[in-house]
Design a protein around this motif. Structure first.
Motif, mmCIF file in Angstrom:
data_model
loop_
_atom_site.group_PDB
_atom_site.id
_atom_site.type_symbol
_atom_site.label_atom_id
_atom_site.label_comp_id
_atom_site.label_asym_id
_atom_site.label_seq_id
_atom_site.Cartn_x
_atom_site.Cartn_y
_atom_site.Cartn_z
ATOM 1 N N ASP A 126 0.827 -1.204 0.000
ATOM 2 C CA ASP A 126 0.000 0.000 0.000
ATOM 3 C C ASP A 126 0.863 1.256 0.000
ATOM 4 O O ASP A 126 0.526 2.250 -0.659
ATOM 5 C CB ASP A 126 -0.931 -0.007 1.217
ATOM 6 C CG ASP A 126 -2.061 0.995 1.074
ATOM 7 O OD1 ASP A 126 -2.766 0.943 0.045
ATOM 8 O OD2 ASP A 126 -2.217 1.846 1.962
ATOM 9 N N ARG B 208 2.765 1.601 -3.668
ATOM 10 C CA ARG B 208 1.963 1.925 -4.850
ATOM 11 C C ARG B 208 1.631 3.409 -4.914
ATOM 12 O O ARG B 208 1.402 3.955 -5.988
ATOM 13 C CB ARG B 208 0.681 1.092 -4.895
ATOM 14 C CG ARG B 208 -0.408 1.494 -3.924
ATOM 15 C CD ARG B 208 -1.563 0.524 -3.999
ATOM 16 N NE ARG B 208 -2.660 0.928 -3.127
ATOM 17 C CZ ARG B 208 -3.707 1.648 -3.528
ATOM 18 N NH1 ARG B 208 -3.821 2.012 -4.789
ATOM 19 N NH2 ARG B 208 -4.659 1.977 -2.676
ATOM 20 N N ASP C 15 0.220 6.835 -5.444
ATOM 21 C CA ASP C 15 -0.956 7.168 -6.257
ATOM 22 C C ASP C 15 -0.697 6.828 -7.726
ATOM 23 O O ASP C 15 -1.135 7.523 -8.634
ATOM 24 C CB ASP C 15 -1.336 8.642 -6.085
ATOM 25 C CG ASP C 15 -0.200 9.588 -6.453
ATOM 26 O OD1 ASP C 15 0.861 9.111 -6.920
ATOM 27 O OD2 ASP C 15 -0.365 10.810 -6.280
ATOM 28 N N ALA D 4 -4.439 -0.399 -9.171
ATOM 29 C CA ALA D 4 -5.751 -0.064 -8.606
ATOM 30 C C ALA D 4 -5.805 -0.276 -7.102
ATOM 31 O O ALA D 4 -6.524 0.435 -6.394
ATOM 32 C CB ALA D 4 -6.832 -0.907 -9.296
ATOM 33 N N SER D 5 -5.060 -1.263 -6.600
ATOM 34 C CA SER D 5 -5.123 -1.571 -5.169
ATOM 35 C C SER D 5 -3.881 -2.351 -4.783
ATOM 36 O O SER D 5 -3.183 -2.923 -5.635
ATOM 37 C CB SER D 5 -6.365 -2.398 -4.840
ATOM 38 O OG SER D 5 -6.274 -3.687 -5.441
ATOM 39 N N ALA D 6 -3.618 -2.401 -3.487
ATOM 40 C CA ALA D 6 -2.497 -3.187 -2.992
ATOM 41 C C ALA D 6 -2.692 -4.667 -3.290
ATOM 42 O O ALA D 6 -1.723 -5.404 -3.497
ATOM 43 C CB ALA D 6 -2.327 -2.963 -1.488
ATOM 44 N N GLU D 7 -3.940 -5.097 -3.337
ATOM 45 C CA GLU D 7 -4.239 -6.511 -3.576
ATOM 46 C C GLU D 7 -3.805 -6.965 -4.968
ATOM 47 O O GLU D 7 -3.604 -8.165 -5.196
ATOM 48 C CB GLU D 7 -5.735 -6.784 -3.385
ATOM 49 C CG GLU D 7 -6.220 -6.736 -1.936
ATOM 50 C CD GLU D 7 -6.255 -5.323 -1.375
ATOM 51 O OE1 GLU D 7 -6.155 -5.169 -0.140
ATOM 52 O OE2 GLU D 7 -6.375 -4.355 -2.173
ATOM 53 N N THR D 8 -3.695 -6.036 -5.905
ATOM 54 C CA THR D 8 -3.289 -6.414 -7.262
ATOM 55 C C THR D 8 -1.778 -6.334 -7.457
ATOM 56 O O THR D 8 -1.283 -6.607 -8.553
ATOM 57 C CB THR D 8 -3.974 -5.521 -8.311
ATOM 58 O OG1 THR D 8 -3.601 -4.160 -8.095
ATOM 59 C CG2 THR D 8 -5.480 -5.669 -8.249
ATOM 60 N N THR E 246 -4.773 -12.610 -8.969
ATOM 61 C CA THR E 246 -5.329 -11.294 -8.640
ATOM 62 C C THR E 246 -6.606 -10.974 -9.404
ATOM 63 O O THR E 246 -7.332 -10.051 -9.035
ATOM 64 C CB THR E 246 -4.301 -10.186 -8.933
ATOM 65 O OG1 THR E 246 -4.017 -10.170 -10.345
ATOM 66 C CG2 THR E 246 -3.013 -10.419 -8.154
#
Length: 330
Positions: free
Chosen positions: A68, A71, A73, A78-82, A305
């Motif tokens: 998080d 990454r 901005d 799109a997200s930390a999960e990806t 993902t």
């Protein structure tokens, strides 16, 4: 500069990496040490006791926070999960500097004091836990190190020293290409040089700078053997050390008492590492980062993902000297 210590299990790579870290710290060099070995012994080699070693914050357990933060901005993520271990930085990503303070270091690093108030910032992947056994591989933890290396903007005279997992296991990811210099620690035995041959072969097509450090060298016959087996890749050797023996017993003398021949070997390592940074090819470094990311995305990342991870690549981005000022050291 980023420096890796590799070698077969029992070769002494953790001992050698800890000596090199102490050598740099004694000169007050900007420095981060990382234990990326499945056997977490670097903390103990730097003088931590069992309790302190067991309570070191594990990078693998803080991977969501690391993702998080890094990454930033970046509109391509799109997200930390990806994010996966190979996700490269792009415009908008946060970069790490060796000498700054940031949430990643705050969560994952501990300051270890050595001689004369010299110190090093130590980060560890963390050992296997009960919940990992039978269901996880160690690369899921080492991935946190790879992600940080991908987002590290390091300058000349700054050092990140990584004690890698034993053998050729690091080739299971692209992390072996993240270093300016790789020191392979080899004993003067057939088994000792077998990992060298394997590493040399795997790294051949990637421009990996590889030098051999002979360890436990006891005489001319040992030296002749290593020269015959590894040729010009033999950089220097380490012989018997009463200082190291005392350190392994938990009673290290002051580092300035390390034998002069071994201190000279450490100076050779530093000079070689410094020269390797001067030859760094930033564009190739970035291309290799992207290459392994696309391979991992196609192999397993997209499925895991549910995203097209190739879209994370910013074709206009190059990790180079111009970015060194994007994070101000303190």
């Amino acid at each position: 500069m980023k420096i890796a210590f590799v070698g077969k299990g029992g070769s002494g790579k953790t001992t050698l990496s800890s000596l090199f870290i102490r050598h740099l710290a004694a000169d007050r060099a900007p420095l981060i040490a990382v234990d990326a070995d499945i056997n977490q012994h670097l903390g103990a080699a730097l003088g931590l006791d069992e309790v302190d070693t067991a309570t070191l914050p594990a990078m693998g357990a803080r991977l969501p926070l690391i993702k998080d933060y890094l990454r930033g901005d970046n509109p391509r993520i799109a997200s930390a999960e990806t994010m996966i271990k190979t996700t490269p930085p792009g415009n908008g990503s946060r970069l790490l500097r060796v000498t700054e303070d940031n949430p990643v270091y705050e969560a994952c690093a501990r300051r270890v004091t050595l001689d004369d108030d010299a110190s090093v910032r130590l980060m560890v992947t963390g050992p296997f836990t009960d919940s990992d056994l039978g269901v996880a591989c160690y690369h899921s933890k080492v991935g946190a190190v790879e992600l940080c290396l991908n987002h590290l903007a390091d300058g000349p005279g700054e050092y990140v020293v990584v004690d890698m997992t034993a053998g050729s296991d690091s080739f299971a990811s692209g992390m072996f290409t993240r270093f300016d210099m790789t020191f392979l620690v080899a004993e003067p035995t057939r088994k000792g040089v077998s990992v060298y041959r394997q590493y040399k072969e795997y790294a051949r097509d990637f421009g990996v700078a590889l030098k051999v450090v002979g360890n436990k060298v006891q005489g001319q016959d040992d030296l002749d053997f290593l020269r015959a087996e590894v040729g010009e890749d033999l950089l220097t050797t380490i012989g018997h050390s009463d200082w190291v023996r005392a350190m392994e017993k938990g009673r290290p003398p002051r580092f300035e008492l390390l034998e002069e021949a071994n201190r000279q070997a450490l100076r050779v390592l530093r000079e070689t590492a410094d020269a390797s940074y001067e030859r760094r090819d930033w564009r190739r470094y970035t291309r290799q980062m992207v290459h392994f990311h696309l391979k991992n995305a196609e192999s397993w990342g997209n499925a895991k993902t549910g995203a097209d991870l190739a879209a994370q690549v910013d074709p206009a981005f190059v990790l180079d000297e111009a970015l060194l000022a994007t994070a101000q050291p303190v």
